[in-house]
Design a protein around this motif. Structure first.
Motif, PDB file in Angstrom:
ATOM      1  N   PHE B 178     -13.218  -7.073  -2.262  1.00 52.04           N
ATOM      2  CA  PHE B 178     -13.461  -6.667  -0.832  1.00 52.04           C
ATOM      3  C   PHE B 178     -12.514  -5.768  -0.552  1.00 52.04           C
ATOM      4  CE2 PHE B 178     -16.005 -10.735  -0.042  1.00 52.04           C
ATOM      5  CZ  PHE B 178     -17.234 -10.137  -0.311  1.00 52.04           C
ATOM      6  N   ARG B 179     -11.728  -5.420  -1.139  1.00 47.22           N
ATOM      7  CA  ARG B 179     -10.497  -4.421  -0.710  1.00 47.22           C
ATOM      8  C   ARG B 179      -9.760  -4.837   0.514  1.00 47.22           C
ATOM      9  NH1 ARG B 179     -11.131  -0.223  -3.805  1.00 47.22           N
ATOM     10  NH2 ARG B 179     -13.581   0.180  -4.453  1.00 47.22           N
ATOM     11  N   LYS B 180      -9.320  -6.370   0.515  1.00 47.28           N
ATOM     12  CA  LYS B 180      -8.642  -6.768   1.374  1.00 47.28           C
ATOM     13  C   LYS B 180      -7.103  -6.886   1.187  1.00 47.28           C
ATOM     14  CE  LYS B 180     -12.350  -7.851   4.160  1.00 47.28           C
ATOM     15  NZ  LYS B 180     -12.674  -7.131   5.231  1.00 47.28           N
ATOM     16  N   SER B 181      -6.381  -6.834   2.270  1.00 43.36           N
ATOM     17  CA  SER B 181      -4.928  -7.175   2.080  1.00 43.36           C
ATOM     18  C   SER B 181      -4.871  -8.723   1.569  1.00 43.36           C
ATOM     19  CB  SER B 181      -4.142  -7.078   3.509  1.00 43.36           C
ATOM     20  OG  SER B 181      -3.997  -5.923   3.850  1.00 43.36           O
ATOM     21  N   PRO B 182      -3.747  -9.090   0.747  1.00 39.23           N
ATOM     22  CA  PRO B 182      -2.761  -8.022   0.225  1.00 39.23           C
ATOM     23  C   PRO B 182      -2.755  -7.213  -1.020  1.00 39.23           C
ATOM     24  CG  PRO B 182      -2.763 -10.308  -0.646  1.00 39.23           C
ATOM     25  CD  PRO B 182      -3.884 -10.312   0.331  1.00 39.23           C
ATOM     26  N   PHE B 183      -4.369  -7.116  -1.181  1.00 39.73           N
ATOM     27  CA  PHE B 183      -4.670  -6.342  -2.725  1.00 39.73           C
ATOM     28  C   PHE B 183      -5.689  -5.153  -2.184  1.00 39.73           C
ATOM     29  CE2 PHE B 183      -4.213 -10.707  -4.125  1.00 39.73           C
ATOM     30  CZ  PHE B 183      -2.832 -10.479  -4.348  1.00 39.73           C
ATOM     31  N   ASP B 184      -5.376  -4.443  -1.184  1.00 42.25           N
ATOM     32  CA  ASP B 184      -5.938  -3.300  -0.844  1.00 42.25           C
ATOM     33  C   ASP B 184      -5.102  -2.163  -1.369  1.00 42.25           C
ATOM     34  OD1 ASP B 184      -4.219  -3.823   1.025  1.00 42.25           O
ATOM     35  OD2 ASP B 184      -5.441  -3.264   2.617  1.00 42.25           O
ATOM     36  N   LEU B 185      -5.076  -2.031  -2.640  1.00 43.51           N
ATOM     37  CA  LEU B 185      -3.954  -1.139  -2.953  1.00 43.51           C
ATOM     38  C   LEU B 185      -4.527   0.350  -3.168  1.00 43.51           C
ATOM     39  CD1 LEU B 185      -2.422  -3.239  -6.069  1.00 43.51           C
ATOM     40  CD2 LEU B 185      -1.314  -2.760  -3.734  1.00 43.51           C
ATOM     41  N   SER B 186      -5.715   0.374  -3.375  1.00 43.61           N
ATOM     42  CA  SER B 186      -6.400   1.754  -3.861  1.00 43.61           C
ATOM     43  C   SER B 186      -6.704   2.276  -2.754  1.00 43.61           C
ATOM     44  CB  SER B 186      -7.334   1.679  -4.882  1.00 43.61           C
ATOM     45  OG  SER B 186      -8.641   1.020  -4.387  1.00 43.61           O
ATOM     46  N   MET B 187      -7.368   1.604  -1.736  1.00 45.64           N
ATOM     47  CA  MET B 187      -7.656   2.217  -0.617  1.00 45.64           C
ATOM     48  C   MET B 187      -7.698   1.096   0.368  1.00 45.64           C
ATOM     49  SD  MET B 187     -11.643   3.434  -1.140  1.00 45.64           S
ATOM     50  CE  MET B 187     -13.010   2.512  -0.477  1.00 45.64           C
ATOM     51  N   SER B 188      -7.432   1.196   1.738  1.00 41.89           N
ATOM     52  CA  SER B 188      -7.530   0.432   2.703  1.00 41.89           C
ATOM     53  C   SER B 188      -8.357   0.723   4.032  1.00 41.89           C
ATOM     54  CB  SER B 188      -6.228  -0.116   3.281  1.00 41.89           C
ATOM     55  OG  SER B 188      -6.100  -0.893   4.187  1.00 41.89           O
ATOM     56  N   HIS B 189      -8.926  -0.288   4.606  1.00 37.95           N
ATOM     57  CA  HIS B 189      -9.699  -0.052   5.833  1.00 37.95           C
ATOM     58  C   HIS B 189      -8.760  -0.055   7.057  1.00 37.95           C
ATOM     59  CE1 HIS B 189     -13.939   0.094   4.661  1.00 37.95           C
ATOM     60  NE2 HIS B 189     -13.670  -0.594   3.487  1.00 37.95           N
ATOM     61  N   HIS B 190      -7.482  -0.495   6.777  1.00 38.44           N
ATOM     62  CA  HIS B 190      -6.687  -0.372   8.057  1.00 38.44           C
ATOM     63  C   HIS B 190      -5.782   0.643   7.931  1.00 38.44           C
ATOM     64  CE1 HIS B 190      -7.671  -4.546   8.459  1.00 38.44           C
ATOM     65  NE2 HIS B 190      -7.136  -4.993   7.468  1.00 38.44           N
ATOM     66  N   ALA B 191      -5.752   1.473   9.267  1.00 37.84           N
ATOM     67  CA  ALA B 191      -5.006   2.472   9.614  1.00 37.84           C
ATOM     68  C   ALA B 191      -3.583   2.087   9.165  1.00 37.84           C
ATOM     69  CB  ALA B 191      -5.229   3.187  10.885  1.00 37.84           C
ATOM     70  N   HIS B 192      -2.917   0.968   9.236  1.00 37.64           N
ATOM     71  CA  HIS B 192      -1.616   0.778   9.495  1.00 37.64           C
ATOM     72  C   HIS B 192      -1.278   0.500   7.996  1.00 37.64           C
ATOM     73  CE1 HIS B 192      -3.218  -3.496   9.613  1.00 37.64           C
ATOM     74  NE2 HIS B 192      -2.503  -3.642   8.384  1.00 37.64           N
ATOM     75  N   GLN B 193      -2.034   0.602   7.114  1.00 38.92           N
ATOM     76  CA  GLN B 193      -1.809   0.175   5.684  1.00 38.92           C
ATOM     77  C   GLN B 193      -1.521   1.572   4.771  1.00 38.92           C
ATOM     78  OE1 GLN B 193      -1.126  -2.854   5.115  1.00 38.92           O
ATOM     79  NE2 GLN B 193      -2.845  -3.909   4.225  1.00 38.92           N
ATOM     80  N   ASP B 194      -2.387   2.471   4.960  1.00 39.77           N
ATOM     81  CA  ASP B 194      -2.295   3.845   4.217  1.00 39.77           C
ATOM     82  C   ASP B 194      -2.156   5.059   5.157  1.00 39.77           C
ATOM     83  OD1 ASP B 194      -2.917   3.499   1.512  1.00 39.77           O
ATOM     84  OD2 ASP B 194      -4.953   3.115   1.774  1.00 39.77           O
ATOM     85  N   LEU B 195      -1.246   5.492   4.757  1.00 38.62           N
ATOM     86  CA  LEU B 195      -0.854   6.912   5.424  1.00 38.62           C
ATOM     87  C   LEU B 195      -1.833   7.986   5.412  1.00 38.62           C
ATOM     88  CD1 LEU B 195       2.818   7.290   5.614  1.00 38.62           C
ATOM     89  CD2 LEU B 195       1.521   6.896   7.465  1.00 38.62           C
ATOM     90  N   VAL B 196      -2.246   7.972   3.876  1.00 36.96           N
ATOM     91  CA  VAL B 196      -3.358   8.967   3.397  1.00 36.96           C
ATOM     92  C   VAL B 196      -4.223   8.154   2.530  1.00 36.96           C
ATOM     93  CG1 VAL B 196      -3.776  10.940   1.824  1.00 36.96           C
ATOM     94  CG2 VAL B 196      -1.516  10.801   2.924  1.00 36.96           C
ATOM     95  N   ARG B 197      -5.494   8.418   2.756  1.00 36.98           N
ATOM     96  CA  ARG B 197      -6.525   7.093   2.161  1.00 36.98           C
ATOM     97  C   ARG B 197      -6.681   6.998   0.793  1.00 36.98           C
ATOM     98  NH1 ARG B 197     -11.660   5.640   3.263  1.00 36.98           N
ATOM     99  NH2 ARG B 197     -11.697   3.384   3.833  1.00 36.98           N
ATOM    100  N   GLY B 198      -5.785   6.881   0.003  1.00 40.91           N
ATOM    101  CA  GLY B 198      -5.625   6.541  -1.379  1.00 40.91           C
ATOM    102  C   GLY B 198      -6.772   7.257  -2.091  1.00 40.91           C
ATOM    103  N   LEU B 199      -7.656   6.312  -2.855  1.00 41.40           N
ATOM    104  CA  LEU B 199      -8.610   6.985  -3.690  1.00 41.40           C
ATOM    105  C   LEU B 199      -9.555   7.888  -2.887  1.00 41.40           C
ATOM    106  CD1 LEU B 199      -9.971   6.184  -6.317  1.00 41.40           C
ATOM    107  CD2 LEU B 199     -11.406   4.446  -5.098  1.00 41.40           C
TER     108      LEU B 199
END
Lengths: 635, 290
Positions: B178-199
């Motif tokens: 589901f790409r949820k924290s704590p394992f949303d490593l490749s891309m995240s729906h949260h703005a606070h998680q990724d500065l640039v949106r991974g994948l």
């Protein structure tokens, strides 16, 4: 019978001719013509015998027997001498045990055992004949072009290509011998010839590394050969038989049958480069690429799994089978993991070969019909796909000057056609709807049905790992990198022809896998196993149609869409000002910085040494335990 | 299952899955916002986002990337169709792998640093969850004697009873899927998680919309897996299944909001440990018991 003798003798004659005519042009013609003849002959043999059940041939000839014996002694002396010369005394010692033992046995005990059928052919042999004859001869044709470049890259060294081609053809003959010998003595004879061919081919360049690795191969395979000799001696002296078909009829009730079967499996395990013996296959990668493709992925190592698949009915539900299962399963898992940590393309291929052979070995060890189906299918698809990949890497190496996956960045731009072939090969190795996956799927189902928890673990984790290392390679290939020039214009015609044919074969075999199953694999299973008609997962419940539809989709979709876009093409995001070519950016302090992208290797987790250590311990303990248990009569 | 109900289910999936998935994503954002003390966007925000993506100027880094993205969408949908038409669970898993490989390749193809990091991480996540998913399918097979979804659907006892370990393990890897924290490593729906949106860094416009839509399709199919644990051929079983699906999704939202992204090492280690401790042991126990 004469068609089979033709397969055995014709490559030998060609080899002898190649030794005499050393002119490049003449050699090229001879190789191509005889490759075509061998391919046609093997297709002819396969068509003639594939649904005829097991056909045994009576072939009594004292002269041939003595010729073989003399050759065997000669080879023993050569190995002994080479061991002394290069100070590899272990080799000499092994030769000193093996050859006299075999000669003694043949002259005393073996002499009195009458062999009624020296040769045979059944559907499994037919499949092997096809693999050897078609893929093998394709690879020799490829080698014609490849070795031209190889010689150019090794300028100043003496041209010993006649020796190379001589070995390749002798090897083909010996392979045909292995898969059609019913006499264990003959099979062993051909078995040792392939070992020696491989030895000389690995040492072809005569660099220190090559010599070292060739001796590693020799030592390990002589151990396997020794196991083979012991098996022959035990069977011959205990049961007075030396024929394969009679061995399989003995049942596995007594220790005197189980032990030789375990020893023969051990010989197969060594030949198929399973842990703990797998290091020879990695070392073998120093050999010229056609060698790796022919001997070390598509045919010679298949002799090992061929033997185990043949023994398979006798491995069901006994300790020898357990040994084979654990060795195969563990090798599959650990070799797949080790492949992650490799950046050398040939080493990745080598580890993947070891892993897939492990899976086939495990299928053989389970010894039920459904598993053997999977094993044979894996063998067919692996032979085609892996030889394609090896040859692709070989061609890439000669044109981009590296076999490192990191240097294959943007191969799609440098060598578009080759990259396409390579992508198809890689996809063929692990993705649905291609053949390898279909067979793996069946293997998994068979393992679940036979309730083998070890194999379930190995396959579940092993396939996850497999997807990882293949896809990261795939990612390197598809990357679009600016400023690359097309360098594939100088690839030889022979190479294109072979690569194209193999790619076509990858696709055609996937499209026709139900037919292969029905007309090639099923006839063998019918003769080898009493219970017929077990369910094949991929063929049931409309799965086949879904798979074929998916394949059609993957093949057809790119035609109208790939490489066409109406969208505006813009530079990448770089977290700095992209200088416009996507490979450098102007960062802070106004300095221009080049980017470089590297893959994940996870050395700490999946490092080679770690995996090897684990593998060695588990498999050595397993093999020793199994053999001790059998000798002790516990099993 | 007869052909007509199969067709109905597939068509139903094709039409309803994106609607449900979209609503689910909207509710997800709403609940998450409330958990964080915000009002949150309207429920239909994911739909507005996708519509906006489609209307954007069409740009792309190269000629091939968007082709791969479309293949990804296509194969995610095909995977769902196989599942909802009562097909083979293993085939579903393999088709999903194929789809994901297309996504990863799309990200690799631009040769852009950020999207390549995302691609490698996505691959890494696949390696983390794949064993558990395969073990889930094997668990179903051992309980119901078939890999076919339609057979499992009508099994006489709830698979859940025998597959408790596998169920928990599956919920665990669902966090990754589901790409949820704590394992949303490749891309995240949260703005606070990724500065640039991974994948998805280099995806834009319609491609980004395709990724979003495929996410809706995929989520519904994954919840289908959860549903399958509770089927016993009765209406009560179906209702139980749907309720558990809702609870499971809520649980994932809670987890998502309780954790920050962990180091990448944790994802593989923990999900493999879970796969062995819960999955393998459950499968082993089933083999002894059944």
């Amino acid at each position: 019978m004469y068609d089979i003798l033709f397969l055995l003798l014709f490559p030998l004659i060609v080899a002898a001719i190649l030794l005499v005519f050393r002119n490049e042009k003449i050699r090229s013609i001879i190789v191509k013509v005889s490759a075509a003849i061998i391919a046609i002959a093997s297709i002819y043999v396969a068509i003639e015998y594939i649904d005829g059940g097991t056909v045994l041939f009576d072939f009594e000839n004292v002269i041939v027997d003595y010729l073989m014996l003399i050759t065997e002694i000669g080879l023993g002396i050569v190995i002994f001498y080479l061991g002394i010369k290069y100070k590899k005394y272990l080799v000499s010692i092994l030769a000193l045990i093996q050859t006299p033992l075999m000669v003694w046995f043949e002259l005393t005990k073996g002499h009195d055992i009458s062999i009624s059928n020296y040769l045979y052919i059944d559907a499994l042999s037919c499949i092997m004949v096809l693999i050897i004859g078609v893929i093998g001869s394709l690879i020799t044709v490829y080698a014609v072009g490849y070795m031209k470049d190889f010689q150019k890259h090794h300028e100043g060294e003496p041209d010993r290509r006649y020796w190379f081609f001589f070995l390749m053809f002798v090897f083909l003959s010996a392979m045909f011998g292995i898969v059609t010998s019913n006499s264990l003595v003959w099979m062993f004879f051909f078995w040792e010839i392939t070992t020696l061919c491989s030895f000389f081919l690995i040492g072809y360049t005569r660099t220190d590394e090559a010599v070292r690795n060739s001796f590693l191969q020799l030592v390990l395979n002589l151990i396997g050969g020794l196991a083979f000799v012991f098996a022959i001696v035990i069977i011959g002296s205990e049961h007075n038989i030396l024929e394969f078909n009679k061995l399989l009829e003995l049942g596995t009730g007594s220790m005197t049958v189980l032990l030789p079967i375990a020893l023969l499996s051990l010989a197969g395990i060594v030949k198929a480069a399973q842990m703990p013996f797998h290091s020879w296959l990695l070392g073998a990668m120093v050999a010229p690429t056609p060698t790796s493709a022919l001997l070390h992925s598509s045919t010679m190592v298949k002799a090992g799994v061929f033997l185990i698949l043949k023994l398979s009915p006798s491995l069901h539900d006994n300790i020898a089978g357990e040994m084979v299962i654990i060795v195969g399963g563990v090798t599959f898992l650990l070799a797949s993991m080790a492949a992650i940590s490799q950046s050398n393309a040939k080493r990745v291929l080598a580890y993947s070969t070891i892993a897939n052979l492990g899976l086939i070995v495990a299928c053989g060890g389970v010894g039920v019909e459904a598993a053997v189906w999977a094993g044979i299918m894996l063998m067919i698809f692996h032979a085609i796909t892996k030889s394609l990949l090896f040859l692709c890497v070989g061609t890439a190496e000669h044109h981009i000057g590296s076999r490192n996956i990191e240097d294959m960045d943007g191969l799609f731009c440098e060598m578009p056609k080759l990259a396409m072939f390579m992508i198809i090969g890689i996809a063929g190795m692990f993705l649905a709807p291609f053949g390898m996956l279909v067979s793996k799927w069946q293997a998994l189902t068979a393992f679940v049905d036979s309730q083998s928890i070890i194999l379930i673990i190995c396959v579940c984790f092993g396939s996850a790992v497999t997807a990882f290392y293949w896809t990261k390679w795939l990612g390197k290939l598809v990357a679009i990198v600016a400023g690359k020039e097309n360098v594939e214009k100088t690839v030889h015609r022979e190479e294109w022809f072979v690569l194209g044919t193999l790619t076509a074969l990858v696709i055609v075999t996937c499209l026709t896998f139900p037919l292969i199953s029905e007309y090639m694999v099923a006839p063998y299973l019918g003769t080898a196993f009493a219970t017929g008609g077990s369910a094949i997962a991929a063929l049931g419940s409309g799965n086949m149609y879904i798979l074929l539809a998916m394949l059609a989709l993957i093949l057809l979709l790119p035609i109208p869409f790939l490489g066409k876009t109406k969208k505006k093409i813009v530079p990448n995001y770089m977290c700095g000002v992209n200088t416009g070519d996507n490979i450098s950016f102007t960062g802070a302090m106004n300095c221009e910085t080049q980017i470089s992208l590297r893959n994940w290797y996870m050395e700490n987790w999946f490092g080679e040494e770690k995996m090897n250590k684990f593998g060695l311990v588990i498999t050595i303990v397993t093999i020793l335990a199994a053999i001790i248990l059998i000798i002790g009569g516990v099993a | 299952m007869n052909t007509i109900s199969m067709i109905i289910l597939v068509v139903g999936y094709l039409i309803l899955a994106p609607i449900l998935g979209c609503l689910l994503a909207g509710i997800d954002r709403k609940i998450s916002a409330r958990m964080q003390g915000r009002i949150g966007p309207p429920i239909l925000q994911p739909y507005y986002d996708v519509r906006k993506f489609i209307e954007k100027d069409q740009i792309t880094p190269n000629k091939v990337q968007d082709f791969y993205v479309m293949c990804f969408l296509l194969f995610v949908i095909i995977t769902g169709c196989i599942f909802f038409s009562g097909g083979d669970l293993l085939l579903v898993i393999f088709a999903l792998t194929l789809a994901n490989v297309f996504l990863v390749i799309a990200a690799f193809s631009s040769n852009s640093p950020y999207s390549q990091i995302g691609a490698e991480r996505e691959l890494y996540q696949m390696m983390a969850y794949e064993p558990m998913i395969l073990l889930t399918a094997i668990g179903f097979y051992l309980v119901s004697g078939s890999f076919q979804v339609d057979t499992i659907l009508t099994s006489s006892e709830m698979p859940f009873i025998y597959l408790i370990g596998i169920f928990i393990g599956f919920l665990f890897i669902l966090t990754i899927k589901f790409r949820k924290s704590p394992f949303d490593l490749s891309m995240s729906h949260h703005a606070h998680q990724d500065l640039v949106r991974g994948l998805t860094t280099e995806f834009s416009g319609r491609s980004l919309a395709a990724v979003e839509v495929s996410h809706w399709y995929e989520n519904i199919m994954l919840l289908g897996f959860v549903f399958l644990f509770f089927c016993n051929g009765t209406i009560a079983g179906y209702i139980a299944g749907i309720i558990v699906c809702i609870l499971a999704y809520f649980l994932e939202i809670v987890i998502d909001n309780c954790f920050a992204r962990m180091k990448w090492q944790v994802a593989l280690k923990s999900s493999w440990v879970v796969a062995v401790m819960l999955g393998v042991i459950n499968v082993g126990a089933l083999m002894i018991l059944l």
